[in-house]
Design a protein around this motif. Structure first.
Motif, PDB file in Angstrom:
ATOM      1  N   PRO A 286       2.111  -7.819   1.142  1.00  0.00           N
ATOM      2  CA  PRO A 286       2.966  -8.917   1.600  1.00  0.00           C
ATOM      3  C   PRO A 286       4.049  -9.226   0.563  1.00  0.00           C
ATOM      4  CG  PRO A 286       0.621  -9.515   1.603  1.00  0.00           C
ATOM      5  CD  PRO A 286       0.761  -8.282   0.800  1.00  0.00           C
ATOM      6  N   LEU A 287       5.290  -9.383   1.022  1.00  0.00           N
ATOM      7  CA  LEU A 287       6.401  -9.744   0.149  1.00  0.00           C
ATOM      8  C   LEU A 287       6.918 -11.118   0.585  1.00  0.00           C
ATOM      9  CD1 LEU A 287       7.879  -8.302  -2.191  1.00  0.00           C
ATOM     10  CD2 LEU A 287       9.627  -7.611  -0.547  1.00  0.00           C
TER      11      LEU A 287
ATOM     12  N   VAL B  40      12.367  -5.770  -6.615  1.00  0.00           N
ATOM     13  CA  VAL B  40      10.924  -5.800  -6.370  1.00  0.00           C
ATOM     14  C   VAL B  40      10.549  -4.791  -5.287  1.00  0.00           C
ATOM     15  CG1 VAL B  40       9.021  -7.207  -5.489  1.00  0.00           C
ATOM     16  CG2 VAL B  40      10.630  -8.180  -7.137  1.00  0.00           C
ATOM     17  N   THR B  41      11.358  -4.731  -4.227  1.00  0.00           N
ATOM     18  CA  THR B  41      11.081  -3.797  -3.135  1.00  0.00           C
ATOM     19  C   THR B  41      11.091  -2.362  -3.627  1.00  0.00           C
ATOM     20  OG1 THR B  41      11.975  -5.298  -1.466  1.00  0.00           O
ATOM     21  CG2 THR B  41      11.892  -2.954  -0.897  1.00  0.00           C
TER      22      THR B  41
ATOM     23  N   ARG C  11      10.742  -1.269  -6.669  1.00  0.00           N
ATOM     24  CA  ARG C  11       9.656  -1.053  -7.628  1.00  0.00           C
ATOM     25  C   ARG C  11       8.322  -0.845  -6.913  1.00  0.00           C
ATOM     26  NH1 ARG C  11      10.510  -5.200 -10.600  1.00  0.00           N
ATOM     27  NH2 ARG C  11       8.883  -6.625  -9.838  1.00  0.00           N
ATOM     28  N   LEU C  12       8.068  -1.651  -5.879  1.00  0.00           N
ATOM     29  CA  LEU C  12       6.822  -1.505  -5.130  1.00  0.00           C
ATOM     30  C   LEU C  12       6.766  -0.181  -4.377  1.00  0.00           C
ATOM     31  CD1 LEU C  12       6.287  -5.108  -3.714  1.00  0.00           C
ATOM     32  CD2 LEU C  12       4.751  -3.880  -5.257  1.00  0.00           C
ATOM     33  N   VAL C  13       7.865   0.194  -3.733  1.00  0.00           N
ATOM     34  CA  VAL C  13       7.891   1.463  -3.002  1.00  0.00           C
ATOM     35  C   VAL C  13       7.589   2.615  -3.950  1.00  0.00           C
ATOM     36  CG1 VAL C  13       9.365   3.094  -1.754  1.00  0.00           C
ATOM     37  CG2 VAL C  13       9.464   0.652  -1.204  1.00  0.00           C
ATOM     38  N   GLU C  14       8.203   2.581  -5.138  1.00  0.00           N
ATOM     39  CA  GLU C  14       8.021   3.674  -6.099  1.00  0.00           C
ATOM     40  C   GLU C  14       6.616   3.667  -6.702  1.00  0.00           C
ATOM     41  OE1 GLU C  14      10.796   5.615  -9.486  1.00  0.00           O
ATOM     42  OE2 GLU C  14      10.436   3.464  -9.721  1.00  0.00           O
ATOM     43  N   ARG C  15       6.167   2.504  -7.148  1.00  0.00           N
ATOM     44  CA  ARG C  15       4.886   2.431  -7.864  1.00  0.00           C
ATOM     45  C   ARG C  15       3.692   2.595  -6.927  1.00  0.00           C
ATOM     46  NH1 ARG C  15       4.263  -3.121 -10.251  1.00  0.00           N
ATOM     47  NH2 ARG C  15       3.192  -3.583  -8.272  1.00  0.00           N
ATOM     48  N   GLU C  16       3.767   1.957  -5.753  1.00  0.00           N
ATOM     49  CA  GLU C  16       2.627   1.964  -4.833  1.00  0.00           C
ATOM     50  C   GLU C  16       2.705   3.066  -3.790  1.00  0.00           C
ATOM     51  OE1 GLU C  16       0.095   0.051  -5.372  1.00  0.00           O
ATOM     52  OE2 GLU C  16       1.033  -1.147  -6.957  1.00  0.00           O
ATOM     53  N   ARG C  17       3.770   3.843  -3.822  1.00  0.00           N
ATOM     54  CA  ARG C  17       3.984   4.941  -2.861  1.00  0.00           C
ATOM     55  C   ARG C  17       3.922   4.413  -1.433  1.00  0.00           C
ATOM     56  NH1 ARG C  17       6.964   7.610  -4.928  1.00  0.00           N
ATOM     57  NH2 ARG C  17       6.540   9.483  -3.688  1.00  0.00           N
TER      58      ARG C  17
ATOM     59  N   ILE D 274      18.080  -4.979   5.523  1.00  0.00           N
ATOM     60  CA  ILE D 274      17.188  -4.528   4.449  1.00  0.00           C
ATOM     61  C   ILE D 274      17.574  -3.127   4.000  1.00  0.00           C
ATOM     62  CG2 ILE D 274      14.811  -3.796   3.964  1.00  0.00           C
ATOM     63  CD1 ILE D 274      13.895  -6.177   5.660  1.00  0.00           C
ATOM     64  N   TYR D 275      17.799  -2.239   4.949  1.00  0.00           N
ATOM     65  CA  TYR D 275      18.131  -0.852   4.612  1.00  0.00           C
ATOM     66  C   TYR D 275      19.557  -0.741   4.070  1.00  0.00           C
ATOM     67  CZ  TYR D 275      14.104  -0.540   7.693  1.00  0.00           C
ATOM     68  OH  TYR D 275      12.892  -0.739   8.277  1.00  0.00           O
TER      69      TYR D 275
END
Length: 496
Positions: free
Chosen positions: A232-233, A240-241, A243-249, A259-260
C-alpha cells in the motif's frame, strides 16, 4: 469460490498461509497474520455494539491498518463505507450522517491535519458510538466478545448482503452511495484478476486509493483472491514508487495515466531498474497512443491494458493482454465476463450485468433514473462500440471531468463557490492539463462593489473541498451565458 468477504479471507489464510499478504514500511504480514488481526479487530467492533448491516466509515490513506480495518468490518457483519482521504471534515461528516455510521475510523494526522478534532467540530455525529484512530485499530479492546461469537457473525454473512457503499456524485452535485453485495465485490475483482493473470507470485504496488473501488476492490480483494503481495502506498511519490519497484521487484502497477506519465518523465528514471513490471492497467481519462507505446518500450511493461469502470459498476470493459497498442490507447476494451455494453439511440453508453450496483443508498428515485426496467445502467457517457465490441468514450452527457484519475462534479464546486462572499454567479468546467488530464476552471461573476481575486476564490475552495476538486484557474466575467430556461451554456464557456 466462496462469495463473501469473510469466506475468501479465511480461504486466503488457508491457501496462502505464511506467504506475505502486505508489506509496508518494513512490516510484513502473512495471509494467516491478516486473518488473526481481522478477527481481533472484529471483536473490538462488536464490543462497541456493531450490529449486522450497520455501517462503518473509514477515512484515511492506503495502509495495512486500513485494509485490516475494512476486512474486519465485513467479518463482523458490517458494511464498509470508505471516505476520500483528501476530504475536509465537513465532507466526511456529511457521509457519516447519511450512512448513520456506528463507528468511524480515522487516520488522524494525515497530511498534517487534525481529522478527529476537525470532525467533532464539524457537527453532531449522533449515530456514532466511537471515533477511532486507525493507528489504534489493532489494539481495540474486545475481551468481552468471545472468538466463537465473532466466527458466528462471519458465518452469518450472505453473498447477497450489502458489503460496501462507495460514494460518487451526480449532476446535481449531491453525492450518492452506490451499494454492492459481497458477490459483486468479489466477482468483479475475480474477473479483473483473471484477465490480468494475477497470481500469488505477483507483487502489487497499490497506488490507487483504497477509498476508491480500484484500490479497494481491485486491490485488497484481488489480493485475497490471488494471494498476491500488496504494497500500500499512502500518497503517490515518484521517488518512493521507483525505489519500491526496484527494491521489491514490483510486477503489478495499475493506475491513472498521470502515474505513468510522471514515471516516464522522472529524473533519474533511466538509472532505475524497473524491468520487473509486467502488468499495468490504466483508464479514467483519454490515453495517448504514444503513452502506451512508451510504457511498453521505455518502462518495459509487457502487458499494458486500458479499462472502463465507474463506482456503480467498478469494471465494465477491459482490453486484453494481446491487444495492439493503438487499440489499447484508443479504446477501453471489451465487456468483461458477466457484463454487457450497448449504445443507446442518443449515443449514451449503457451497461448491464452482474456487477452493476444494487442501487443508491436511500434514493429510490435516483436508482430508477440510473438503472432502467431492463437492468441497463445509464452511465451518462457518450461512446461507440466497434465490430468487436471495443468501447470508445467520445464525450460526456454529464458535466463531470476527470482530474488526476478522480471524478470532479462541477455542480458541487459551484455550490461551494455560492457560499463565498462577493460571488454573484459561478460556473465550473474542466480544461485540459498536461499532467492531470483535466483541471477545473471557474468562471466567476463578482457581486457589485467587491474586489474578489483569483487567490481569494482558490483559498476558499481549499477550505471547503478536497484538493482535486479545487479549480486551478479562475476567470472573472460580467455574466454567464445562459439559455432561455436559465441553464448555463457550458459549451460556450468551453469554447471561450
Amino acid at each position: 469460490m466462496d462469495q463473501t468477504l469473510p469466506g475468501i479471507l479465511r480461504a486466503a489464510a488457508q491457501r496462502y498461509g505464511d506467504r506475505p499478504a502486505y508489506v509496508e514500511d518494513g512490516e510484513t504480514l502473512s495471509h494467516a497474520d491478516v486473518l488473526e488481526h481481522v478477527r481481533t479487530i472484529a471483536r473490538g467492533y462488536l464490543a462497541h455494539g456493531l450490529q449486522p448491516g450497520e455501517r462503518v466509515c473509514l477515512w484515511g490513506p492506503n495502509s495495512i491498518d486500513w485494509a485490516l480495518a475494512a476486512l474486519a468490518i465485513t467479518y463482523a457483519g458490517g458494511v464498509v463505507v470508505p471516505i476520500n482521504s483528501r476530504y475536509t471534515a465537513h465532507e466526511a461528516a456529511d457521509l457519516i450522517e447519511r450512512t448513520a455510521a456506528r463507528l468511524v475510523l480515522v487516520a488522524d494526522g494525515f497530511l498534517g491535519r487534525s481529522q478527529i478534532a476537525d470532525l467533532r467540530a464539524a457537527g453532531e455525529l449522533g449515530s456514532v458510538a466511537a471515533v477511532i484512530d486507525l493507528a489504534d485499530v489493532r489494539d481495540l479492546p474486545g475481551a468481552s466478545v468471545s472468538p466463537a461469537y465473532v466466527e458466528a457473525r462471519a458465518d452469518a454473512v450472505s453473498r447477497d448482503d450489502v458489503a460496501d457503499i462507495l460514494f460518487t456524485s451526480g449532476t446535481t452535485g449531491r453525492s450518492k452511495g452506490a451499494m454492492s453485495a459481497h458477490r459483486q465485490t468479489i466477482g468483479v475483482a475475480d474477473a479483473w484478476a483473471e484477465l490480468g493473470g494475477v497470481t500469488s507470485d505477483d507483487r502489487y504496488l497499490v497506488v490507487n486509493p483504497f477509498f476508491h473501488s480500484f484500490g479497494y476492490k481491485i486491490g485488497i480483494v484481488v489480493g485475497l483472491l490471488t494471494g498476491a503481495t500488496l504494497y500500500p502506498l499512502p500518497t503517490f511519490d515518484l521517488e518512493v514508487t521507483m525505489r519500491l519497484v526496484e527494491r521489491e521487484r514490483i510486477t503489478v502497477l495499475p493506475g491513472a495515466p498521470t502515474i505513468y506519465q510522471s514515471l516516464l518523465g522522472a529524473p533519474g528514471r533511466a538509472e532505475r531498474d524497473l524491468t520487473s513490471l509486467r502488468l499495468a492497467v490504466t483508464g479514467a481519462a483519454v490515453v495517448p497512443v504514444v503513452l502506451i507505446e512508451r510504457m511498453r518500450a521505455e518502462l518495459g511493461i509487457d502487458q499494458v491494458v486500458t479499462a472502463f469502470g465507474m463506482t456503480e459498476a467498478v469494471v465494465a470493459t477491459m482490453c486484453r493482454p494481446d491487444d495492439p497498442a493503438d487499440l489499447v490507447a484508443t479504446t477501453c476494451g471489451r465487456a468483461i465476463p458477466g457484463m454487457e455494453a450497448r449504445i443507446a439511440d442518443n449515443g449514451e453508453l449503457l451497461l448491464r450485468g452482474e456487477y452493476v450496483m444494487l442501487g443508491y443508498l436511500d434514493d429510490e428515485a435516483a436508482t430508477a433514473e440510473a438503472i432502467d426496467a431492463d437492468g441497463w445502467l445509464h452511465t451518462g457517457d457518450v461512446g461507440t462500440l466497434d465490430a468487436s465490441g471495443n468501447l470508445t468514450i467520445t464525450d460526456r452527457l454529464k458535466d463531470m471531468y476527470i482530474s488526476g484519475g478522480f471524478n470532479v462534479y462541477p455542480a458541487e464546486v459551484e455550490q461551494a463557490l455560492a457560499r463565498l462572499d462577493g460571488v454573484a454567479d459561478a460556473a465550473v468546467i474542466g480544461v485540459p492539463d498536461e499532467r492531470m488530464g483535466e483541471v477545473g476552471k471557474a468562471f466567476v461573476v463578482r457581486a457589485a462593489d467587491t474586489t474578489l481575486t483569483e487567490d481569494d476564490v482558490i483559498a476558499f475552495c481549499k477550505q471547503r473541498l478536497a484538493n482535486f476538486k479545487v479549480p486551478r484557474h479562475v476567470e472573472f466575467t460580467d455574466a454567464l451565458p445562459r439559455n432561455l430556461s436559465g441553464k448555463v451554456l457550458k459549451t460556450q464557456l468551453r469554447s471561450s
